[in-house]
Enzyme design. Structure first.
Site, PDB file in Angstrom:
ATOM      1  N   GLY A  50     -14.241  46.484 -17.264  1.00 31.26           N
ATOM      2  CA  GLY A  50     -14.722  46.178 -15.729  1.00 31.26           C
ATOM      3  C   GLY A  50     -15.780  47.289 -15.579  1.00 31.26           C
ATOM      4  N   MET A  51     -16.520  47.096 -14.247  1.00 32.35           N
ATOM      5  CA  MET A  51     -17.306  48.120 -13.968  1.00 32.35           C
ATOM      6  C   MET A  51     -16.930  49.610 -13.958  1.00 32.35           C
ATOM      7  SD  MET A  51     -20.025  47.858 -10.833  1.00 32.35           S
ATOM      8  CE  MET A  51     -18.696  47.988  -9.504  1.00 32.35           C
ATOM      9  N   VAL A  52     -15.881  49.560 -13.026  1.00 32.74           N
ATOM     10  CA  VAL A  52     -15.209  50.892 -12.830  1.00 32.74           C
ATOM     11  C   VAL A  52     -14.672  51.509 -14.007  1.00 32.74           C
ATOM     12  CG1 VAL A  52     -13.735  52.412 -11.588  1.00 32.74           C
ATOM     13  CG2 VAL A  52     -15.020  50.575 -10.574  1.00 32.74           C
ATOM     14  N   ARG A  74     -21.455  48.014   5.771  1.00 32.03           N
ATOM     15  CA  ARG A  74     -20.827  48.419   4.677  1.00 32.03           C
ATOM     16  C   ARG A  74     -21.240  49.897   3.999  1.00 32.03           C
ATOM     17  NH1 ARG A  74     -18.171  44.795   6.292  1.00 32.03           N
ATOM     18  NH2 ARG A  74     -17.115  43.133   5.357  1.00 32.03           N
ATOM     19  N   LYS A 100      -2.740  46.088  -3.010  1.00 30.80           N
ATOM     20  CA  LYS A 100      -3.183  47.447  -3.165  1.00 30.80           C
ATOM     21  C   LYS A 100      -2.449  48.459  -2.429  1.00 30.80           C
ATOM     22  CE  LYS A 100      -6.501  47.045  -6.295  1.00 30.80           C
ATOM     23  NZ  LYS A 100      -6.138  47.772  -7.445  1.00 30.80           N
ATOM     24  N   TYR A 150      -5.349  40.831  -1.146  1.00 32.88           N
ATOM     25  CA  TYR A 150      -5.579  41.836  -2.136  1.00 32.88           C
ATOM     26  C   TYR A 150      -5.115  43.069  -1.360  1.00 32.88           C
ATOM     27  CZ  TYR A 150      -9.042  44.759  -4.773  1.00 32.88           C
ATOM     28  OH  TYR A 150      -9.468  45.890  -5.723  1.00 32.88           O
ATOM     29  N   SER A 175      -8.438  50.436  -2.651  1.00 31.13           N
ATOM     30  CA  SER A 175      -9.829  49.713  -2.229  1.00 31.13           C
ATOM     31  C   SER A 175      -9.553  49.957  -0.371  1.00 31.13           C
ATOM     32  CB  SER A 175      -9.632  48.316  -2.323  1.00 31.13           C
ATOM     33  OG  SER A 175     -10.697  47.238  -1.480  1.00 31.13           O
ATOM     34  N   SER A 176     -11.111  50.266  -0.103  1.00 36.36           N
ATOM     35  CA  SER A 176     -10.925  50.508   1.374  1.00 36.36           C
ATOM     36  C   SER A 176     -10.605  49.408   2.268  1.00 36.36           C
ATOM     37  CB  SER A 176     -12.585  50.664   1.857  1.00 36.36           C
ATOM     38  OG  SER A 176     -13.259  49.678   1.644  1.00 36.36           O
ATOM     39  N   CYS A 177     -10.382  47.983   1.681  1.00 39.76           N
ATOM     40  CA  CYS A 177      -9.832  46.904   2.610  1.00 39.76           C
ATOM     41  C   CYS A 177      -8.317  47.082   2.829  1.00 39.76           C
ATOM     42  CB  CYS A 177     -10.033  45.672   1.799  1.00 39.76           C
ATOM     43  SG  CYS A 177      -8.927  45.326   0.389  1.00 39.76           S
ATOM     44  N   HIS A 179     -19.136  40.395  -5.283  1.00 35.80           N
ATOM     45  CA  HIS A 179     -19.689  41.154  -4.115  1.00 35.80           C
ATOM     46  C   HIS A 179     -21.106  41.137  -3.575  1.00 35.80           C
ATOM     47  CE1 HIS A 179     -15.733  43.271  -5.455  1.00 35.80           C
ATOM     48  NE2 HIS A 179     -15.731  43.261  -4.236  1.00 35.80           N
ATOM     49  N   GLY A 235      -8.496  48.477 -17.689  1.00 36.44           N
ATOM     50  CA  GLY A 235      -9.450  47.797 -17.383  1.00 36.44           C
ATOM     51  C   GLY A 235     -10.655  48.238 -17.706  1.00 36.44           C
ATOM     52  N   PRO A 243     -11.503  53.809  -3.174  1.00 35.24           N
ATOM     53  CA  PRO A 243     -12.836  53.832  -3.286  1.00 35.24           C
ATOM     54  C   PRO A 243     -13.263  52.707  -2.158  1.00 35.24           C
ATOM     55  CG  PRO A 243     -12.031  53.396  -5.522  1.00 35.24           C
ATOM     56  CD  PRO A 243     -10.922  53.387  -4.563  1.00 35.24           C
ATOM     57  N   THR A 244     -14.490  52.996  -1.840  1.00 35.81           N
ATOM     58  CA  THR A 244     -15.051  52.246  -0.812  1.00 35.81           C
ATOM     59  C   THR A 244     -15.800  51.294  -1.776  1.00 35.81           C
ATOM     60  OG1 THR A 244     -16.810  52.182   1.066  1.00 35.81           O
ATOM     61  CG2 THR A 244     -17.566  53.376  -0.918  1.00 35.81           C
TER      62      THR A 244
HETATM   63  O1  GFB Z   1     -19.213  42.648  -0.631  1.00 37.76           O
HETATM   64  P1  GFB Z   1     -18.387  41.468  -0.089  1.00 37.76           P
HETATM   65  O2  GFB Z   1     -18.211  40.134  -0.868  1.00 37.76           O
HETATM   66  O3  GFB Z   1     -17.035  41.878   0.513  1.00 37.76           O
HETATM   67  O4  GFB Z   1     -19.309  41.183   1.308  1.00 37.76           O
HETATM   68  P2  GFB Z   1     -16.372  42.776   1.668  1.00 37.76           P
HETATM   69  C1  GFB Z   1     -19.942  42.184   2.229  1.00 37.76           C
HETATM   70  C2  GFB Z   1     -20.648  41.440   3.178  1.00 37.76           C
HETATM   71  O5  GFB Z   1     -21.772  40.748   2.609  1.00 37.76           O
HETATM   72  C3  GFB Z   1     -19.720  40.164   3.956  1.00 37.76           C
HETATM   73  C4  GFB Z   1     -21.852  39.559   3.055  1.00 37.76           C
HETATM   74  O6  GFB Z   1     -20.014  40.131   5.268  1.00 37.76           O
HETATM   75  C5  GFB Z   1     -20.465  38.840   3.582  1.00 37.76           C
HETATM   76  O7  GFB Z   1     -20.399  37.782   4.265  1.00 37.76           O
HETATM   77  N1  GFB Z   1     -22.824  38.740   2.317  1.00 37.76           N
HETATM   78  C6  GFB Z   1     -23.838  38.194   2.500  1.00 37.76           C
HETATM   79  C7  GFB Z   1     -22.311  38.459   0.940  1.00 37.76           C
HETATM   80  N2  GFB Z   1     -24.452  37.576   1.545  1.00 37.76           N
HETATM   81  C8  GFB Z   1     -23.230  37.575   0.528  1.00 37.76           C
HETATM   82  C9  GFB Z   1     -23.246  36.975  -0.848  1.00 37.76           C
HETATM   83  O8  GFB Z   1     -24.376  36.264  -1.191  1.00 37.76           O
HETATM   84  N3  GFB Z   1     -22.059  37.159  -1.464  1.00 37.76           N
HETATM   85  C10 GFB Z   1     -21.092  38.112  -0.936  1.00 37.76           C
HETATM   86  N4  GFB Z   1     -20.121  38.354  -1.737  1.00 37.76           N
HETATM   87  N5  GFB Z   1     -21.286  38.660   0.198  1.00 37.76           N
HETATM   88  C11 GFB Z   1     -14.506  42.537  -0.221  1.00 37.76           C
HETATM   89  C12 GFB Z   1     -12.909  42.339  -0.181  1.00 37.76           C
HETATM   90  O9  GFB Z   1     -14.780  42.808   1.006  1.00 37.76           O
HETATM   91  O10 GFB Z   1     -14.696  44.161  -0.359  1.00 37.76           O
HETATM   92  C13 GFB Z   1     -12.230  42.999  -1.233  1.00 37.76           C
HETATM   93  O11 GFB Z   1     -12.866  41.017   0.063  1.00 37.76           O
HETATM   94  C14 GFB Z   1     -12.707  44.247  -1.577  1.00 37.76           C
HETATM   95  O12 GFB Z   1     -10.808  42.928  -1.341  1.00 37.76           O
HETATM   96  C15 GFB Z   1     -14.012  44.727  -1.554  1.00 37.76           C
HETATM   97  O13 GFB Z   1     -11.988  45.181  -0.841  1.00 37.76           O
HETATM   98  C16 GFB Z   1     -14.353  46.007  -1.804  1.00 37.76           C
HETATM   99  O14 GFB Z   1     -16.768  44.094   1.726  1.00 37.76           O
HETATM  100  O15 GFB Z   1     -16.459  41.859   2.946  1.00 37.76           O
END
Ligand code: GFB
Length: 316
Positions: free
Chosen positions: A17-19, A212, A143, A139, A110-112, A182, A14, A166-167
């Site tokens: 990818g970023m990591v 987060r 994991k 996911y 992943s932290s999820c 993300h 991978g 990782p977080t």
């Molecule tokens: O980073 P994110 O997509 O993933 O979203 P998770 C984190 C928070 O940011 C959520 C909010 O509460 C989103 O609703 N958010 C606000 C947004 N605006 C935006 C936007 O424009 N885009 C996105 N993407 N979010 C993921 C997991 O969860 O984290 C994966 O789905 C994985 O499985 C990853 O573990 C690290 O932190 O919620």
């Protein structure tokens, strides 16, 4: 040190990818030979291709940064891909690593993986103590299977296969596609476009109240190399920065860095996801590792990278 990297052959799965990219950069100072292979060389979802590749490449160690990843919406709307692709990738690589006598293997989770309402900060032993967050359970299940598979090869065959959790990560090389990214790259892009276009506001998903924790990909890569060299154990190890902020605070910070002074609007039709997932990173800290990149500095660097390298920044 439990594993000396000097003169070893290390496959970073991978690497585009970023990591994975950050890990390849980090390994340059370790005196090892880094092996990489793009999708055109080996499709990680195909068992026979992975087996043939590893028979040929013969690495001593593998860092598994290959995965189907994405933000909350991608996870929520493409469950089959997130479950199937990740299970196939990790099962193929771990089994073929064992068959080819790979000495050290580092799985990336992943932290999820932790329960939606795990007590905070989340320690490693919270795994499988409660229901998962529905937006990313697919996911997370994949994991968790990867962690268990690494443990199973350790238990049954005595393999030195370990896992790091990782977080939420960010940094140069991140995905800035708003449908699959993300939150960090999404907010950077939205704030940048709003500034360039002279917009009055930007829209963030959800209430802005979820918390987060963010870690720069270079810090993560440093922790992975540290664990590869120094850790040998059954239990996975959390990798975090130790601090979290709300999505609204993150948005304000990004807007400040980007110099976008407009209003922040909330799209409440989009999910919040887990209310909080701050990792307890004491296990890794007590081994002697700590992150080096402060959040604001990391965002500044990522924003510069976005402006210079990302196709999305060129099309505004
Ligand atoms: O980073 P994110 O997509 O993933 O979203 P998770 C984190 C928070 O940011 C959520 C909010 O509460 C989103 O609703 N958010 C606000 C947004 N605006 C935006 C936007 O424009 N885009 C996105 N993407 N979010 C993921 C997991 O969860 O984290 C994966 O789905 C994985 O499985 C990853 O573990 C690290 O932190 O919620």
């Amino acid at each position: 040190m439990t594993f000396d990297l000097n003169r070893k052959r290390v496959w970073v799965a991978g690497h585009r990818g970023m990591v994975g990219g950050a890990t390849v950069r980090r390994l340059k100072s370790e005196g090892c030979e880094v092996i990489t292979a793009g999708r055109e060389t080996v499709d990680l979802k195909r068992q026979a291709e992975v087996e043939a590749f590893l028979r040929d490449a013969r690495p001593d160690a593998i860092i598994m940064a290959a995965a189907k990843v994405g933000g909350i919406l991608a996870n929520d709307t493409r469950p089959a891909e997130f479950l199937y692709d990740n299970i196939m990738i990790e099962a193929n690589i771990i089994a073929a690593a064992h068959d080819n006598d790979v000495q050290k293997f580092l799985f990336l989770g992943s932290s999820c993986i932790y329960p939606k309402f795990a007590s905070q900060p989340i320690s490693e032993d919270s795994l499988l103590t409660g229901p998962l967050e529905p937006t990313n359970e697919w996911y997370a299940i994949a994991k968790i299977a990867g962690i268990k598979l690494a443990q199973a090869y350790r238990k049954q065959y005595g393999r030195d296969y370990i896992s790091a959790m990782p977080t939420n990560l960010y940094g140069p090389g991140d995905n800035f596609d708003l449908r699959s990214s993300h939150v960090m790259p999404a907010i950077i892009r939205k704030a940048h476009e709003a500034k360039i276009q002279g917009a009055k506001n930007i829209t963030v998903w959800g209430t802005g109240q979820p918390r987060r924790e963010f870690l720069h990909a270079d810090d993560c890569a440093d922790a992975l190399v540290f664990l590869l060299k120094n850790y040998s154990g059954d239990e996975h190890v959390n990798v975090g920065s130790g601090e979290d902020i709300t999505i609204l605070e993150l948005t304000q910070l990004v807007c400040d860095v980007v110099e976008f002074r407009g209003e922040i609007i909330h799209d409440l039709t989009k999910p919040d996801g887990t209310p909080r997932k701050l990792m307890d990173a004491n296990k890794l800290r007590s081994m002697g590792w700590a992150p080096a990149i402060a959040l604001r500095n990391g965002i500044e660097e990522t924003y510069s990278w976005f402006k210079e390298n990302s196709p999305e920044a060129q099309t505004v």
